[in-house]
Design an enzyme around this catalytic site. Sequence first.
Site, PDB file in Angstrom:
ATOM      1  CG  HIS A   1      -1.569  -1.471   1.515  1.00 19.80           C
ATOM      2  ND1 HIS A   1      -2.834  -1.442   1.096  1.00 19.80           N
ATOM      3  CD2 HIS A   1      -1.254  -2.289   1.972  1.00 19.80           C
ATOM      4  CE1 HIS A   1      -3.299  -2.861   1.560  1.00 19.80           C
ATOM      5  NE2 HIS A   1      -2.149  -3.450   2.084  1.00 19.80           N
TER       6      HIS A   1
ATOM      7  CB  SER B   1      13.366  22.455 -14.895  1.00 20.40           C
ATOM      8  OG  SER B   1      12.668  23.908 -14.957  1.00 20.40           O
TER       9      SER B   1
ATOM     10  CE  LYS C   1      11.238  20.150 -11.371  1.00 17.58           C
ATOM     11  NZ  LYS C   1      10.361  19.154 -10.611  1.00 17.58           N
TER      12      LYS C   1
ATOM     13  CD  GLU D   1       8.264  12.370 -15.363  1.00 19.46           C
ATOM     14  OE1 GLU D   1       7.270  13.210 -15.128  1.00 19.46           O
ATOM     15  OE2 GLU D   1       9.536  12.760 -15.846  1.00 19.46           O
TER      16      GLU D   1
END
Length: 464
Positions: free
Chosen positions: A162, A283, A289, A296
Site C-alpha cells: 500500500h 528544467s 531539477k 515517465e
Amino acid sequence: MGEKKSANSMWGGHYAFGPADAFAAINPSIEVDKRLYAEDIGGSLAHAAMLAKVGILNGDELKEIERGLAQVKSEIESGTLAFSVALEDIHMNVESRLKEIIGAPASKLHTARSRNDQVATDLRLYARNLCGHMDGALKALQTALLAQAEKNIDTVMPGLTHLQPAQPITFAHHLLAYVEMFGRDRGRVADAAKRLNECPLGAAALAGTTYPIDRDMTAKALGFAHPMRNSMDAVSSRDYVIELLAAFSIIATHLSRLAEELVFWTSPLVGFVKLSESFTSGSSIMPQKRNPDAAELVRGKTGGVIGSLVAMLTTIKALPLAYNKDMQEDKRPFFFAGDEVLLSLKAMTGMIADMTAQADVMRAACSRGYLNATDLADWLVQHADVAFRDAHHLTGQLVKLAEEKKCGLEDLSLEQMQAVHPKITAEIFSAIAIDACVARRTSLGGTAPARVKEALSTAKKAVG
Ligand code: ARG
C-alpha cells in the site's frame, strides 16, 4: 469527386475509370506496409521456386524473377525505388517494379496466390522476427537488472505494501522480482512465436487454388513449421497479432510499474536511487531539477500500447470469414506497439544499467515506519510463549508508545518494553535490528541475502 483517373493496371481489367480522390486516399497502405518489403520479397522467392518445381515457371523465368526481385530489394534498401500510392501496397509495388525490370515473366509470379495469402504470410514472417527482437530486448533488461541485483544483495530498504512501510527487504530482492516478471513476458512471446509459425501461403484468395502447388515446400523454405490447414483461416486469422499485442501490453504494463518505482525512488523526497545524467533532463526554469523523463515516458507509452491491443480486438471483432479490407488496419497498431515496446525496453535497460542505489538513504529510511514490528511480534511468539494474535496486540501498544516518543521500536528502553510484557529480555534488541530481520527471512523465495544469492544464480541460468 475530382477528375476521372485511369484504372489500376494490376486489377482494373473491367474498370473504365480510376478511383475517386477520397477512395484513392483511404485505400492505399503503402506508407505503412512498405516496412514488409523484405518479407514480401522473401515470400515471392519461395513462391517462385515452388512454381518452378511444379512446372508453372521454367528455369529461365525463375532465374529472371530471382534476379529482378534481388534488384527490387536493393533499390528499396538504397532508397532509389519511389513507391507509388496508386499501386496501393507493398505487394503491388514490388510486382510492378519487377515487371519493369524483367518484363513478361513477372506476370506469372502471381499465379496460384493472392494478396490475401501474401499479406498473411508477410505479416507472420514479420511477427516471427519481431518476437526474436523482443526476446533479445527483454533479455538485455533482465541482464541489467541482474547486474544491479548482484551489487545490492546486502542493500536493505523498506519493503512496501500500500506504499506504506511494511517489512525490510533487500534491493536485490526487489529487482529480482522484475527479472521474474520479464522472464514470464519472454515466455509469452515465445509461446506466441511458436503458435504463429505456420504458413498461410497457397491459401490464395480464400479457397485454395486449382494449380498443383506444393505448400509444404514453401512453408519449409520460409522456416514455418507447416502449412496452415484451412485456407479460410489462413487468410483471415489475425489472432497472432492480437496475442502479441496482448503480450506487448503486459510487457508495457510491467515496464510501467518499474518506471513508476524509478520515478518514486529518484524523487529527492525519497532519494533511494540516482539516475544517470544520460537519462534525465533539467528544467528550463528550475535550476535544481533532474527529472526522470525517460521513466515517465516509458510509463506514459503504456497507454498507446494498450490502445493498440484494443484497436486490434475491435477491428477484428465481428469480421466474417474470410479476408476483409478492415484487416489492412492491422499493421499500423502492430508496428506502432512493437516499436514503442522495443524502445521502452531499451530506455529502461539503459536507466537500470546506469542507476546507482543510494544504500545509506535506503538504510536510513528503514528506521522510519516500524518495519521491524512483525519481528518483534514473532519474537514474543517464539521466546515469550505468547499467541500470535496477542503478540500482534502487544506490539501495537509498543508502536503506539514509540509513536508518542517519536522514536523507533529499537529506541524504547527495556523497561518500557517490559511494562508491556514482562518476559521481554534484552535479546529483543538484536532480534529486531534491521539486518537481522532481513537475514531471518530464509523461507524459499524470501528476502534473506543467503536466499537472494541462490535466487540470483538460478535467475542467471534462466536468463541465459
Ligand atoms: N494491403 C492489403 C492488406 O494489408 C493486402 C491485401 C489486399 N487484398 C485485397 N483483396 N484487397 O490487407
